[in-house]
Design a protein around this motif. Structure first.
Motif, PDB file in Angstrom:
ATOM      1  N   MET A 122      -3.350   3.639 -10.143  1.00  0.00           N
ATOM      2  CA  MET A 122      -3.261   2.650  -9.074  1.00  0.00           C
ATOM      3  C   MET A 122      -4.525   1.794  -9.021  1.00  0.00           C
ATOM      4  O   MET A 122      -4.457   0.577  -8.822  1.00  0.00           O
ATOM      5  CB  MET A 122      -3.012   3.352  -7.741  1.00  0.00           C
ATOM      6  N   THR A 123      -5.675   2.408  -9.210  1.00  0.00           N
ATOM      7  CA  THR A 123      -6.931   1.647  -9.210  1.00  0.00           C
ATOM      8  C   THR A 123      -6.969   0.667 -10.380  1.00  0.00           C
ATOM      9  O   THR A 123      -7.342  -0.507 -10.222  1.00  0.00           O
ATOM     10  CB  THR A 123      -8.133   2.600  -9.292  1.00  0.00           C
ATOM     11  N   ALA A 124      -6.572   1.128 -11.554  1.00  0.00           N
ATOM     12  CA  ALA A 124      -6.572   0.273 -12.738  1.00  0.00           C
ATOM     13  C   ALA A 124      -5.635  -0.922 -12.570  1.00  0.00           C
ATOM     14  O   ALA A 124      -5.888  -2.006 -13.111  1.00  0.00           O
ATOM     15  CB  ALA A 124      -6.178   1.086 -13.964  1.00  0.00           C
ATOM     16  N   TYR A 174       0.660   5.309   0.958  1.00  0.00           N
ATOM     17  CA  TYR A 174      -0.115   6.316   1.674  1.00  0.00           C
ATOM     18  C   TYR A 174       0.462   7.691   1.358  1.00  0.00           C
ATOM     19  O   TYR A 174       1.668   7.934   1.545  1.00  0.00           O
ATOM     20  CB  TYR A 174      -0.068   6.050   3.179  1.00  0.00           C
ATOM     21  N   GLU A 216      -4.239   8.155  -8.801  1.00  0.00           N
ATOM     22  CA  GLU A 216      -5.334   7.334  -8.281  1.00  0.00           C
ATOM     23  C   GLU A 216      -5.901   6.448  -9.378  1.00  0.00           C
ATOM     24  O   GLU A 216      -6.184   5.255  -9.159  1.00  0.00           O
ATOM     25  CB  GLU A 216      -6.430   8.233  -7.710  1.00  0.00           C
ATOM     26  N   GLU A 217      -6.077   7.022 -10.548  1.00  0.00           N
ATOM     27  CA  GLU A 217      -6.594   6.263 -11.692  1.00  0.00           C
ATOM     28  C   GLU A 217      -5.665   5.106 -12.050  1.00  0.00           C
ATOM     29  O   GLU A 217      -6.110   3.970 -12.275  1.00  0.00           O
ATOM     30  CB  GLU A 217      -6.756   7.210 -12.880  1.00  0.00           C
ATOM     31  N   GLY A 248      -4.979  -2.301  -9.699  1.00  0.00           N
ATOM     32  CA  GLY A 248      -5.363  -3.071  -8.524  1.00  0.00           C
ATOM     33  C   GLY A 248      -4.483  -2.818  -7.317  1.00  0.00           C
ATOM     34  O   GLY A 248      -4.338  -3.696  -6.457  1.00  0.00           O
ATOM     35  N   LYS A 249      -3.919  -1.615  -7.241  1.00  0.00           N
ATOM     36  CA  LYS A 249      -3.014  -1.260  -6.149  1.00  0.00           C
ATOM     37  C   LYS A 249      -3.724  -0.359  -5.136  1.00  0.00           C
ATOM     38  O   LYS A 249      -4.685   0.334  -5.465  1.00  0.00           O
ATOM     39  CB  LYS A 249      -1.772  -0.535  -6.680  1.00  0.00           C
ATOM     40  N   LYS A 250      -3.231  -0.349  -3.911  1.00  0.00           N
ATOM     41  CA  LYS A 250      -3.814   0.473  -2.850  1.00  0.00           C
ATOM     42  C   LYS A 250      -3.053   1.793  -2.729  1.00  0.00           C
ATOM     43  O   LYS A 250      -1.854   1.811  -2.463  1.00  0.00           O
ATOM     44  CB  LYS A 250      -3.767  -0.269  -1.519  1.00  0.00           C
ATOM     45  N   TYR A 251      -3.766   2.890  -2.938  1.00  0.00           N
ATOM     46  CA  TYR A 251      -3.190   4.238  -2.816  1.00  0.00           C
ATOM     47  C   TYR A 251      -4.193   5.080  -2.041  1.00  0.00           C
ATOM     48  O   TYR A 251      -5.350   5.225  -2.471  1.00  0.00           O
ATOM     49  CB  TYR A 251      -2.941   4.823  -4.200  1.00  0.00           C
ATOM     50  N   GLU A 252      -3.768   5.624  -0.916  1.00  0.00           N
ATOM     51  CA  GLU A 252      -4.648   6.422  -0.068  1.00  0.00           C
ATOM     52  C   GLU A 252      -4.045   7.806   0.143  1.00  0.00           C
ATOM     53  O   GLU A 252      -3.287   8.016   1.091  1.00  0.00           O
ATOM     54  CB  GLU A 252      -4.885   5.721   1.265  1.00  0.00           C
ATOM     55  N   PRO A 303       0.828  -1.200   0.000  1.00  0.00           N
ATOM     56  CA  PRO A 303       0.000   0.000   0.000  1.00  0.00           C
ATOM     57  C   PRO A 303       0.867   1.256   0.000  1.00  0.00           C
ATOM     58  O   PRO A 303       1.951   1.268   0.586  1.00  0.00           O
ATOM     59  CB  PRO A 303      -0.805  -0.118   1.292  1.00  0.00           C
TER      60      PRO A 303
END
Length: 276
Positions: free
Chosen positions: A224-226, A203, A221-222, A228-232, A201
């Motif tokens: 990382m989401t595509a 952060y 964010e786009e 399948g990774k966790k980015y907060e 992940p």
């Protein structure tokens, strides 16, 4: 030019110096050189924790790193701590001590071979000479050293501030052994290949008044989401770039102080999860 290599390209830095380095670690204000004064020795001198300089072999080079150990009865995670543009300053070493206070072994390699700067121009010129290969080589050598520390529990994470925040995000893509990455107001990735290998992940900690960096967050964010990774990412209201440092300086504004406090509260929770 890719996301990381732009930081190592000397041609990239003159413009950055004009539009960004006065913001680089100092809350978004235009400051004169004499106001880039280092601090943090008081904390180091009064700390009950053990801190020391160590030599780390990296190929045919020997690099210096500063290590601080927590006071705990069991083995601890190790945090790689990546400096701002101004070098391995007393403030960064005090940050290592604060991390150790929160239960981790903190180790900060020196990317600038002992050089420290109080002016943006000198810092920019020095850091622009550090190549992508050198950053990875230094961090890999430091990670190898960390795993061999007897008090290490084999958990490794990375954090970075300002320029180092971007490098921390980059290193998450380069080292599959990392359990977490904490990027403080560093440039996020801009293309799929820069996130495809991330296994931990990530952060993010950002100041609201730092659109120079924040404008890239939605794309990251786009990506990382595509993948399948966790980015907060969290953006702290009213804070400028460099609020972790700015928030504890004498005369710090309330927004930066609150951002630093809130970021630390969040980070402490994440560190407990890292150490569990």
């Amino acid at each position: 030019m890719n996301w990381f290599s732009r930081y190592a390209d000397p041609a990239y830095w003159p413009l950055r110096l004009i539009v960004g380095l006065t913001f680089a670690c100092h809350g978004g204000q235009s400051l004169s050189a004499q106001e880039y004064k280092d601090f943090g020795k008081d904390r180091l001198n009064s700390s009950p924790r053990h801190g020391e300089w160590v030599d780390i072999k990296s190929g045919d080079r020997t690099i210096k790193a500063f290590v601080v150990y927590p006071e705990r009865k069991d083995k601890a995670p190790v945090m790689l701590v990546i400096q701002e543009i101004f070098g391995l300053t007393d403030w960064l070493r005090s940050m290592c001590d604060e991390l150790a206070e929160n239960g981790v072994i903190a180790i900060a390699p020196d990317f600038l071979n002992g050089q420290k700067f109080e002016d943006a121009d000198g810092a920019g010129k020095a850091i622009s000479a550090v190549t992508q290969e050198q950053v990875k080589t230094v961090l890999d050598a430091t990670a190898d050293y960390a795993f061999k520390i007897p008090a290490c529990n084999s958990t490794l994470a990375v954090c970075g501030f300002c320029r180092g925040g971007g490098w921390a995000f980059m290193y998450a893509n380069a080292n599959p052994k990392l359990k977490a990455a904490y990027s403080f107001y560093g440039a996020p990735p801009e293309s799929p290949e820069q996130v495809v290998n991330i296994r931990c992940p990530v952060y993010g900690f950002y100041g609201e008044n730092d659109e120079r960096v924040n404008a890239s967050i939605p794309k990251a964010e786009e990506l990382m989401t595509a993948a399948g990774k966790k980015y907060e990412p969290v953006i702290y209201k009213g804070a400028g770039h460099g609020f972790m440092r700015e928030g504890e300086m004498p005369g710090a504004n309330e927004a930066n102080k609150k951002a630093r406090d809130d970021a630390w509260a969040r980070w402490k929770t994440l560190l407990k999860e890292l150490g569990s």
